[in-house]
Design an enzyme around this catalytic site. Structure first.
Site, mmCIF file in Angstrom:
data_model
loop_
_atom_site.group_PDB
_atom_site.id
_atom_site.type_symbol
_atom_site.label_atom_id
_atom_site.label_comp_id
_atom_site.label_asym_id
_atom_site.label_seq_id
_atom_site.Cartn_x
_atom_site.Cartn_y
_atom_site.Cartn_z
ATOM 1 N N ALA A 70 33.704 42.792 45.688
ATOM 2 C CA ALA A 70 32.583 42.394 44.842
ATOM 3 C C ALA A 70 31.710 41.448 45.672
ATOM 4 O O ALA A 70 32.161 40.897 46.674
ATOM 5 C CB ALA A 70 33.080 41.711 43.585
ATOM 6 N N GLY A 115 37.368 44.516 44.789
ATOM 7 C CA GLY A 115 36.761 45.546 43.944
ATOM 8 C C GLY A 115 36.724 46.913 44.605
ATOM 9 O O GLY A 115 36.676 47.943 43.921
ATOM 10 N N GLU A 118 40.071 48.323 43.988
ATOM 11 C CA GLU A 118 40.115 48.627 42.548
ATOM 12 C C GLU A 118 39.340 49.904 42.227
ATOM 13 O O GLU A 118 39.745 50.691 41.373
ATOM 14 C CB GLU A 118 39.589 47.433 41.753
ATOM 15 C CG GLU A 118 40.590 46.282 41.780
ATOM 16 C CD GLU A 118 40.031 44.961 41.315
ATOM 17 O OE1 GLU A 118 40.654 44.330 40.447
ATOM 18 O OE2 GLU A 118 38.951 44.544 41.796
ATOM 19 N N GLU A 138 41.593 38.355 46.472
ATOM 20 C CA GLU A 138 40.949 37.422 45.531
ATOM 21 C C GLU A 138 41.628 36.059 45.470
ATOM 22 O O GLU A 138 40.966 35.046 45.254
ATOM 23 C CB GLU A 138 40.920 38.033 44.109
ATOM 24 C CG GLU A 138 39.972 39.198 43.934
ATOM 25 C CD GLU A 138 40.571 40.547 44.270
ATOM 26 O OE1 GLU A 138 39.964 41.566 43.901
ATOM 27 O OE2 GLU A 138 41.636 40.604 44.916
#
Length: 264
Positions: A70, A115, A118, A138
């Site tokens: 992200a 992300g 993910e 993260e």
């Protein structure tokens, strides 16, 4: 053929029987911000409503990153409310990939972190370049995975290894991804898209009706208790059994000829 959507700034969408969604922010290592996620959601809606698309390949532009995560620069300015909202948007988009009735293949060319991993986890199958690098880093930002990683990673690779990867935030390579059962294939960087397409062609050669039911039942294995999942399989089997393709498929087998699918 390109999509009719001229307003995609961060995504290249090539629509065909085997469609390709390329996250195209190579300067930012294809990082996911709100705008990219919203454009993805628009592409998924288009794919969902077009039965001519049989398989979707998801990849990243350039040779360095699939999706490096992200957008941390954007996240550093967010309030707690913004952060929760961003997570909810990410979850909606990842679920929309899983909910597509067609198979989705992630062609992971470089970094698939946070992300990015993910996103790959929301796809059905992962073909990885030897240069691919995976991870949920993260924890190193004082965060946890926010786009489904804490739930999907344990399902893919088992709780033990998922705990280690999420708690240490350490990266792992393509060979490890294959050993963990995360990647389905690891190929030379130059062969990545061709290998993903070859797999897509194999899937596109099956009955779309049966494929839809297979994907739905496999999804039930992730979302339902076992007894409910087993009942779901029976119903899905019944739906497939009621199709013209089942009549064709079983007849073709008995007559020793290739099936001619009607996809209905």
């Amino acid at each position: 053929p390109r999509s009719g959507q001229v307003d995609l700034k961060n995504i290249i969408f090539e629509k065909a029987a085997i469609a390709t969604l390329t996250v195209n922010r190579p300067a930012a290592l294809n990082a996911l911000n709100r705008e990219v996620l919203e454009e993805m959601a628009r592409v998924i809606r288009e794919v969902r409503h077009d039965s001519s698309v049989r398989v979707l390949i998801v990849t990243g532009a350039g040779d360095r990153a699939f999706v490096a995560g992200a957008d941390i620069a954007a996240m550093s300015k967010m309030s707690a409310v913004d952060g929760l909202d961003f997570s909810r948007l990410g979850h909606r988009v990842m679920e929309s990939f899983e909910d597509l009735p067609i198979p989705v293949i992630a062609a992971v060319n470089g970094f698939a972190l946070g992300g990015g991993l993910e996103l790959a986890l929301a796809c059905d199958l992962i073909v990885a370049s030897e240069k691919a690098r995976f991870g949920q880093p993260e924890i190193n930002l004082g965060l946890i995975p926010g786009f489904g990683g804490t739930q999907r990673l344990p399902h893919r690779i088992g709780h033990n290894k998922a705990r280690e990867l999420i708690m240490t935030g350490e990266m792992f390579d393509a060979k490890t991804a294959l050993e963990l059962g995360l990647a389905n294939q690891v190929v030379a960087p130059g062969d990545l898209i061709e290998s993903a397409r070859k797999l897509a062609e194999k899937l596109a050669g099956k009955s779309a009706v049966a494929m839809r039911q297979a994907k739905a039942a496999l999804r039930a294995a992730f979302t339902m208790e076992e007894d409910a999942g087993l009942r779901f399989e029976q119903e899905a089997f019944g739906v497939a059994f009621g199709s013209a393709d089942r009549v064709e498929g079983t007849s073709a087998f008995v007559e020793k000829r290739p099936p001619n699918w009607q996809h209905k």
